[in-house]
Design a protein around this motif. Structure first.
Motif, PDB file in Angstrom:
ATOM      1  N   SER A  91       0.844  -1.192   0.000  1.00 24.29           N
ATOM      2  CA  SER A  91       0.000   0.000   0.000  1.00 24.29           C
ATOM      3  C   SER A  91       0.878   1.239   0.000  1.00 24.29           C
ATOM      4  O   SER A  91       2.094   1.162   0.162  1.00 24.29           O
ATOM      5  CB  SER A  91      -0.920   0.010   1.227  1.00 24.29           C
ATOM      6  OG  SER A  91      -0.149   0.070   2.424  1.00 24.29           O
ATOM      7  N   GLY A  92       0.237   2.393  -0.202  1.00 25.44           N
ATOM      8  CA  GLY A  92       0.942   3.664  -0.124  1.00 25.44           C
ATOM      9  C   GLY A  92       1.086   4.326  -1.469  1.00 25.44           C
ATOM     10  O   GLY A  92       0.622   3.833  -2.509  1.00 25.44           O
ATOM     11  N   HIS A  93       1.785   5.452  -1.468  1.00 26.22           N
ATOM     12  CA  HIS A  93       1.961   6.285  -2.649  1.00 26.22           C
ATOM     13  C   HIS A  93       3.152   5.784  -3.459  1.00 26.22           C
ATOM     14  O   HIS A  93       4.229   5.549  -2.922  1.00 26.22           O
ATOM     15  CB  HIS A  93       2.187   7.734  -2.231  1.00 26.22           C
ATOM     16  CG  HIS A  93       2.177   8.706  -3.358  1.00 26.22           C
ATOM     17  ND1 HIS A  93       3.305   9.354  -3.802  1.00 26.22           N
ATOM     18  CD2 HIS A  93       1.172   9.131  -4.166  1.00 26.22           C
ATOM     19  CE1 HIS A  93       2.993  10.148  -4.806  1.00 26.22           C
ATOM     20  NE2 HIS A  93       1.713  10.033  -5.053  1.00 26.22           N
ATOM     21  N   LEU A  94       2.971   5.616  -4.771  1.00 23.30           N
ATOM     22  CA  LEU A  94       4.012   5.100  -5.656  1.00 23.30           C
ATOM     23  C   LEU A  94       4.153   6.042  -6.837  1.00 23.30           C
ATOM     24  O   LEU A  94       3.198   6.274  -7.579  1.00 23.30           O
ATOM     25  CB  LEU A  94       3.652   3.694  -6.134  1.00 23.30           C
ATOM     26  CG  LEU A  94       4.603   3.025  -7.133  1.00 23.30           C
ATOM     27  CD1 LEU A  94       5.970   2.804  -6.498  1.00 23.30           C
ATOM     28  CD2 LEU A  94       4.022   1.701  -7.627  1.00 23.30           C
ATOM     29  N   ARG A  95       5.359   6.578  -7.038  1.00 28.35           N
ATOM     30  CA  ARG A  95       5.630   7.487  -8.160  1.00 28.35           C
ATOM     31  C   ARG A  95       6.450   6.753  -9.217  1.00 28.35           C
ATOM     32  O   ARG A  95       7.540   6.244  -8.937  1.00 28.35           O
ATOM     33  CB  ARG A  95       6.380   8.729  -7.692  1.00 28.35           C
ATOM     34  CG  ARG A  95       5.614   9.593  -6.699  1.00 28.35           C
ATOM     35  CD  ARG A  95       6.323  10.912  -6.476  1.00 28.35           C
ATOM     36  NE  ARG A  95       6.270  11.739  -7.680  1.00 28.35           N
ATOM     37  CZ  ARG A  95       7.060  12.799  -7.891  1.00 28.35           C
ATOM     38  NH1 ARG A  95       7.972  13.138  -6.997  1.00 28.35           N
ATOM     39  NH2 ARG A  95       6.949  13.505  -8.997  1.00 28.35           N
ATOM     40  N   VAL A  96       5.922   6.713 -10.434  1.00 26.41           N
ATOM     41  CA  VAL A  96       6.547   5.966 -11.529  1.00 26.41           C
ATOM     42  C   VAL A  96       6.648   6.873 -12.752  1.00 26.41           C
ATOM     43  O   VAL A  96       5.704   7.591 -13.083  1.00 26.41           O
ATOM     44  CB  VAL A  96       5.729   4.709 -11.881  1.00 26.41           C
ATOM     45  CG1 VAL A  96       6.369   3.971 -13.047  1.00 26.41           C
ATOM     46  CG2 VAL A  96       5.607   3.795 -10.669  1.00 26.41           C
ATOM     47  N   GLU A  97       7.803   6.836 -13.421  1.00 30.72           N
ATOM     48  CA  GLU A  97       8.007   7.595 -14.652  1.00 30.72           C
ATOM     49  C   GLU A  97       7.990   6.641 -15.839  1.00 30.72           C
ATOM     50  O   GLU A  97       8.712   5.633 -15.843  1.00 30.72           O
ATOM     51  CB  GLU A  97       9.341   8.333 -14.608  1.00 30.72           C
ATOM     52  CG  GLU A  97       9.645   9.149 -15.858  1.00 30.72           C
ATOM     53  CD  GLU A  97      10.994   9.841 -15.758  1.00 30.72           C
ATOM     54  OE1 GLU A  97      11.027  10.945 -15.198  1.00 30.72           O
ATOM     55  OE2 GLU A  97      11.995   9.260 -16.212  1.00 30.72           O
ATOM     56  N   VAL A  98       7.153   6.954 -16.849  1.00 30.94           N
ATOM     57  CA  VAL A  98       7.025   6.093 -18.023  1.00 30.94           C
ATOM     58  C   VAL A  98       6.958   6.950 -19.278  1.00 30.94           C
ATOM     59  O   VAL A  98       6.549   8.109 -19.227  1.00 30.94           O
ATOM     60  CB  VAL A  98       5.755   5.202 -17.935  1.00 30.94           C
ATOM     61  CG1 VAL A  98       5.865   4.219 -16.789  1.00 30.94           C
ATOM     62  CG2 VAL A  98       4.498   6.059 -17.777  1.00 30.94           C
ATOM     63  N   PRO A  99       7.356   6.403 -20.443  1.00 34.36           N
ATOM     64  CA  PRO A  99       7.238   7.154 -21.697  1.00 34.36           C
ATOM     65  C   PRO A  99       5.778   7.483 -22.009  1.00 34.36           C
ATOM     66  O   PRO A  99       4.874   6.698 -21.720  1.00 34.36           O
ATOM     67  CB  PRO A  99       7.835   6.203 -22.740  1.00 34.36           C
ATOM     68  CG  PRO A  99       8.715   5.281 -21.953  1.00 34.36           C
ATOM     69  CD  PRO A  99       8.036   5.111 -20.642  1.00 34.36           C
TER      70      PRO A  99
END
Length: 314
Positions: A91-99
């Motif tokens: 659980s929790g906040h997840l920051r992901v960078e994608v094209p």
């Protein structure tokens, strides 16, 4: 003072080079982050950080302490997760960078399956063609194509990115269809400038044992995926786009493949995350999900069974 919270804030400040960015990544007020570091320095009796009005840098004592903090916090998170996973999902906040185009055409449409299994994760997608400094910007992990030169990052292979050559039907009707890569010398080509490197994309072709690197020319160069696709669809020249993007464009009738027998070598797709950052359960399950998604996606895998309109196969 919560010593573990202070250590967490300290490591984030070192990695981000900023109190405000570290506080934002952890979801605490700037004043709280500043106070925790001040109290930590007072208890240790050493200065951990040098502060100026413009930046924050770590002292030699601070760097040594940072190494210990990373190890201690990783062990603490491991202990918590080994117990917590027996009773709850990540659980929790997840920051992901994608094209950008991968997000729109592959990842976002599949997210209902992710949230069905992990409803307690709050996902923030940063869509970009640049390669953000992950630690400094609080990014937990990213999906990048091509080689990973930053040795501070862990890169897990999750697939391959195939590029296809294409053009708008109107362009081909006016300028003809190239039969060989060398024919591109007589065509306008839309060029792509990589944001993360500032270099123009090379146009390479492979067929059987032939490998060619072809210089191309044109009136337009862009560094944004959406603009690049729009330029190709507007008939501004021949373009190179991911095969999964071409498949969708062909369904709309906006692009046709050319030189289908001449494919460049695929680019590796990697999920990357910082070596020094503990690999949390939420990052681990997202990376596993991405790898499974790409494995089953026909456009990413460029399966031989995938046929495009008009009987053309890439």
């Amino acid at each position: 003072m919560d010593r573990f919270q202070a250590m967490e804030v300290f490591t984030r400040v070192v990695e981000a080079g900023s109190f405000s960015r570290a506080a934002a990544a952890l979801g605490v007020p700037n004043a709280t982050a500043t106070t925790l570091i001040q109290r930590l320095e007072a208890q240790l009796g050493v200065r951990l950080l040098n502060r100026t009005t413009r930046n924050v840098s770590v002292t030699p004592d601070g760097m040594a302490y940072y190494e210990h903090c990373c190890s201690i916090l990783a062990q603490m998170h491991d202990a918590q997760e080994s117990l917590g996973q027996r009773y709850a999902s990540p659980s929790g906040h997840l920051r992901v960078e994608v094209p950008t185009l991968m997000a729109r055409l592959v990842i976002v449409p599949a997210l209902p399956s992710f949230f069905a299994v992990y409803p307690d994760i709050q996902l923030e997608l940063s869509c970009s063609e640049s390669r953000t400094a992950l630690l400094e910007n609080g990014i937990d992990c990213a999906v990048w194509s091509g080689d990973i030169e930053d040795t501070s990052l862990v890169a897990r292979p999750v697939g391959q990115l195939y590029l296809a050559t294409c053009a708008a039907p109107g362009y081909l009707a006016s300028h003809g269809r190239p039969a060989h890569p060398r024919d591109l010398a007589a065509h306008r080509c839309v060029q792509h400038l990589f944001q993360h490197s500032g270099r123009l994309a090379e146009w390479t072709f492979a067929k059987d044992n032939d490998y060619l690197k072809i210089p191309v020319k044109g009136s337009l160069c862009v560094n944004d995926e959406n603009s690049y696709l729009a330029a190709a669809e507007a008939g501004l020249g021949i373009a190179r786009i991911p095969a999964f993007v071409l498949k969708e464009a062909m369904q709309r009738g906006s692009l046709d493949p050319v030189l289908s027998e001449w494919l460049p070598d695929p680019l590796p797709l990697n999920a990357v995350y910082p070596q020094r950052r503990h690999l949390s359960g939420k990052v681990r399950v997202f990376v596993d999900w991405i790898a499974a998604l790409f494995k089953e996606h026909d456009g990413i895998q460029l399966r031989s069974s995938v046929h495009f309109s008009g009987g053309v196969r890439l």
